[in-house]
Structures are given as structure tokens and as C-alpha cells.
Design an enzyme around this catalytic site. Structure first.
Site, PDB file in Angstrom:
ATOM      1  N   PRO A 133      -8.325 -16.102 -30.334  1.00  0.00           N
ATOM      2  CG  PRO A 133     -10.461 -16.452 -31.237  1.00  0.00           C
ATOM      3  CD  PRO A 133      -9.273 -15.548 -31.330  1.00  0.00           C
ATOM      4  CB  THR A 154      -9.541  -4.884 -21.036  1.00  0.00           C
ATOM      5  OG1 THR A 154      -8.926  -6.113 -20.628  1.00  0.00           O
ATOM      6  CG2 THR A 154     -10.066  -4.164 -19.811  1.00  0.00           C
ATOM      7  CD  GLU A 187      -0.995  -5.205 -19.515  1.00  0.00           C
ATOM      8  OE1 GLU A 187       0.226  -4.995 -19.638  1.00  0.00           O
ATOM      9  OE2 GLU A 187      -1.826  -4.312 -19.298  1.00  0.00           O
ATOM     10  CG  LEU A 225      -0.903  -9.216 -28.455  1.00  0.00           C
ATOM     11  CD1 LEU A 225      -0.205  -8.913 -29.782  1.00  0.00           C
ATOM     12  CD2 LEU A 225       0.065  -9.013 -27.282  1.00  0.00           C
ATOM     13  CB  THR A 258       0.261 -16.577 -17.704  1.00  0.00           C
ATOM     14  OG1 THR A 258       1.403 -17.145 -18.371  1.00  0.00           O
ATOM     15  CG2 THR A 258      -0.970 -16.724 -18.597  1.00  0.00           C
ATOM     16  N   GLY A 317     -16.061 -17.223   8.200  1.00  0.00           N
ATOM     17  CA  GLY A 317     -17.237 -17.399   7.355  1.00  0.00           C
ATOM     18  C   GLY A 317     -17.725 -16.109   6.745  1.00  0.00           C
ATOM     19  NE  ARG A 333     -15.973 -12.933  14.934  1.00  0.00           N
ATOM     20  CZ  ARG A 333     -17.195 -13.435  15.108  1.00  0.00           C
ATOM     21  NH1 ARG A 333     -18.209 -12.630  15.405  1.00  0.00           N
ATOM     22  NH2 ARG A 333     -17.403 -14.728  14.948  1.00  0.00           N
TER      23      ARG A 333
END
Length: 388
Positions: free
Chosen positions: A132, A162, A373, A129, A375, A350, A272
Site C-alpha cells: 500500500p 496479479t 512492473e 513486491l 511505471t 462512434g 465501412r
């Protein structure tokens, strides 16, 4: 007065599908996800696994050799694959996007010419679709299709396609009447093997690096007139109808990425330790996880609800605000995925910022769900114009 209400829940068949896809994704797709991203290569292992288990295009109707799965089942497949590898989830998602115009508007001859190959896993589908100079303004496209006897001749460039170069079939939108703007756009089925079809170099992207995104060049591509999808001038309407259904698949992809990030972060904060105890015991971390889970569940309910509306519309029922709900699901889920993956990176500190852990990849992958598809700015325009 009291009344019992059933909460929304998946059917037993849908739960079994989720479990089976998750097991497959973890065993056959997840082990290659990092390598696919690092090498920016197509996830062939994922394609082989999905095809081997008939999960690459579950939406194809049974009449053409497919599973005939409903819209929610398709969402579940995409969600579970995206949980481990967003690039791989674009195989079932874009197979639906590319082929749905044929399913919705194509002739019986056209359906029989391509859908069985898709169902078998012998070919993939892409959707052409954007151009540029015609992104959000799809009506501004310049690709032309000129009738020449029993054929059409196509010329133009399509961008951001895609799986271009991997797919065999391409649904191409092209102008047949330049004076009619969107009513002068028609849809065509083009094959990779057609003379005059070629591809640009793969785009160097922030995320979804395993799914090739390339330009498609149409240089005097001569195709039989029976490869017109629907009638002349109906291509734009078909394109918009398609997006009503397939924006939900992007919402599903966003859900999967976000779920994968949340799952990883939950495991990390339990292990952690800082200041003598797991960081998951700190209230600040708990609040972050609670917000992440809340946003994810809201996005999931909105997406599944939109999938139900998509299925009813596909069966001929009234649209029931599908345009609004499809846009809302895509917009909300992708915004949530970006927030959740960003917070997941934060929870790892980190470590989250390094490629030794998967969260930075998930954060990069999540970004595109806010863009393609349509924005999320365009989604808000769509919602405003279709308020229920």
C-alpha cells in the site's frame, strides 16, 4: 563496397510456435474474451486451453518437467494470447514473473518443490513486491519476516497482486533486517494453503478485468526456513534481476494488444463506406494506419531484441545492456499500444466507443501496460541510469 545483411527474422521453430498459438487463441480464447471482460471473471477457458497445450508456463526448464522454452518463445506465446485477450495473456506472463526468482536464486530443493507442479499446470505463480505504501519505492516495504528457529514468520500486506487467490504459489519480498534498507529485503516462497494467508476483494479495474488483482494478507504466516529464496538480504537484488527479464513480457503483452487493435481496424476501414467509397481509401485514414503499423513494428523489433538479450543473460552470458533494453522495450511498446488502440477506436468513430466492438476493451487493457512492473516514468529513470 557492398555487403549483404540478413534481416532479423524468427526461426522456423518460432514461426511454427507463433502460428500454433495464434490458432489456439483464436479458437479457444477469443470467443470468451468479451464475456470475461463483461463479467470480470477469471478466464478459465484460456487456462484450460493453455495447460492442455503446454503453453501456460513454457519458460520452466526441462529439468523440472517444463518445455524449457527460450525468452523469445515466451514472448511469442504472450503476444499471441494478448492479441485476442489481454487478461488471458497474464497467465503465462505472471507464471514467469512469479517463478523466475525461484529459478534464478532458489535452492535445488525449492525448485523441485514447486516448479514441476507449475510445469504440469497443477498450480500457478504470483509475485508479491508492491505494498500500500511501497509502489515505485519498493525499498520502502514494511512486510516483515522474522526468523524463529527453523522457520520464518511473515506479517504484512501486499497490494496489486496479479492472479492473487487463483495462484497456489507466491514469491513474497519481506524485510529481514529493517536497518539495511534494500539490503535487508529477502525473498520467500509462500503457498496459498499456508495458515495465515488470505486475500482482499478483487479490485474494480479499468481493464484486464479477467485477471484478478487482490491484496495478499500475511498474518503470522509461519513457513519453513528452507523456503527462503537465496540468502537473507538478497531478495531485492533478485527482484530487480527478475524484472530485467520480465519487463519484456509486458512489452509482449502490449504488442499483442496493439496488433489485435490494428488488425481489427484494418478490416473495418476496408468495409465501412462513407461518401461512396471505403474509408480506407481516404489519405487521412491511410496515414493513421501507416503510423500505427510503423510504431508497432518498431516496438516488436525492440522487444524481440530485448528477449534475445534476456536469453543470453539466462544462459550465463554477460547482461549486454539487458536492464536498459528490457526497460526500453516495456516503455516503448506500452506507449505504442496506448497510442495504437486509441487511434483504432478513432477509426471506428462512434462504433469504436461502444462495447459492441472489441477496440474499447483493447484500449482499456492497453493502459495498464504503461503502469505495472514499473511505471513508464520509472522505466525512463532505469534507462537513464543504464545507458549503453
Amino acid at each position: 563496397m557492398t555487403q549483404d545483411f540478413d534481416l532479423f527474422r524468427l526461426s522456423e521453430e518460432h514461426e511454427m510456435l507463433r502460428d500454433s498459438v495464434r490458432a489456439l487463441a483464436e479458437a479457444k480464447i477469443a470467443p470468451h474474451a468479451t464475456e470475461v471482460d463483461e463479467e470480470s471473471r477469471f478466464p478459465q477457458e484460456a487456462l484450460d486451453a493453455l495447460v492442455g497445450n503446454d503453453l501456460h508456463a513454457v519458460h520452466v526448464p526441462e529439468a523440472y518437467g517444463g518445455a524449457g522454452a527460450d525468452a523469445l518463445a515466451t514472448v511469442l506465446v504472450i503476444e499471441e494470447v494478448a492479441r485476442v485477450c489481454a487478461s488471458s495473456s497474464l497467465i503465462p506472463a505472471v507464471n514467469k514473473l512469479g517463478s523466475l526468482p525461484v529459478i534464478l536464486s532458489g535452492s535445488e530443493h525449492l525448485k523441485k518443490s514447486c516448479l514441476p507442479a507449475l510445469a504440469e499446470g497443477d498450480a500457478m505463480f504470483s509475485y508479491c513486491l508492491s505494498e500500500p505504501d511501497a509502489g515505485s519505492d519498493a525499498g520502502g516495504m514494511t512486510t516483515r519476516a522474522v526468523r524463529d528457529g527453523d522457520h520464518y514468520v511473515l506479517n504484512g500486506v501486499k497490494r496489486w497482486i496479479t492472479n492473487a487467490g487463483v495462484s497456489e504459489y507466491y514469491t513474497v519480498m519481506a524485510v529481514t533486517d529493517p536497518d539495511a534498507r534494500t539490503r535487508g529485503i529477502s525473498a520467500f516462497l509462500v503457498r496459498k494453503s499456508d495458515d495465515g494467508v488470505s486475500f482482499g476483494a478483487p479490485e474494480k479495474k479499468l481493464g484486464i478485468k479477467g485477471s484478478p488483482t487482490r491484496e495478499v494478507y500475511l498474518d503470522n504466516v509461519r513457513i519453513p526456513a528452507d523456503r527462503l529464496i537465496g540468502a537473507e538480504g538478497t531478495g531485492f537484488a533478485t527482484a530487480m534481476q527478475t524484472l530485467d527479464h520480465t519487463r519484456i513480457t509486458i512489452a509482449a503483452q502490449a504488442l499483442g494488444i496493439a496488433q489485435g487493435a490494428l488488425d481489427y481496424a484494418k478490416g473495418y476501414v476496408r468495409e465501412r463506406k462513407q461518401f461512396g467509397k471505403p474509408i480506407g481509401d481516404f489519405q487521412g485514414v491511410q496515414f493513421m494506419l501507416a503510423d500505427m503499423a510503423m510504431k508497432l513494428e518498431a516496438a516488436r523489433q525492440l522487444t524481440y531484441s530485448a528477449a534475445a538479450r534476456s536469453e543470453r543473460a539466462a544462459r550465463g552470458a554477460q547482461k549486454q545492456d539487458l536492464t536498459f533494453h528490457g526497460a526500453a522495450a516495456k516503455c516503448y511498446a506500452s506507449d505504442a499500444a496506448m497510442e495504437i488502440t486509441t487511434d483504432a477506436v478513432q477509426l471506428l468513430g462512434g462504433y469504436g466507443y461502444t462495447r459492441d466492438y472489441p477496440l474499447e476493451r483493447m484500449m482499456r487493457d492497453a493502459k495498464i501496460t504503461q503502469i505495472y512492473e514499473g511505471t513508464n516514468q520509472v522505466q525512463r529513470i532505469v534507462m537513464a541510469r543504464n545507458l549503453p
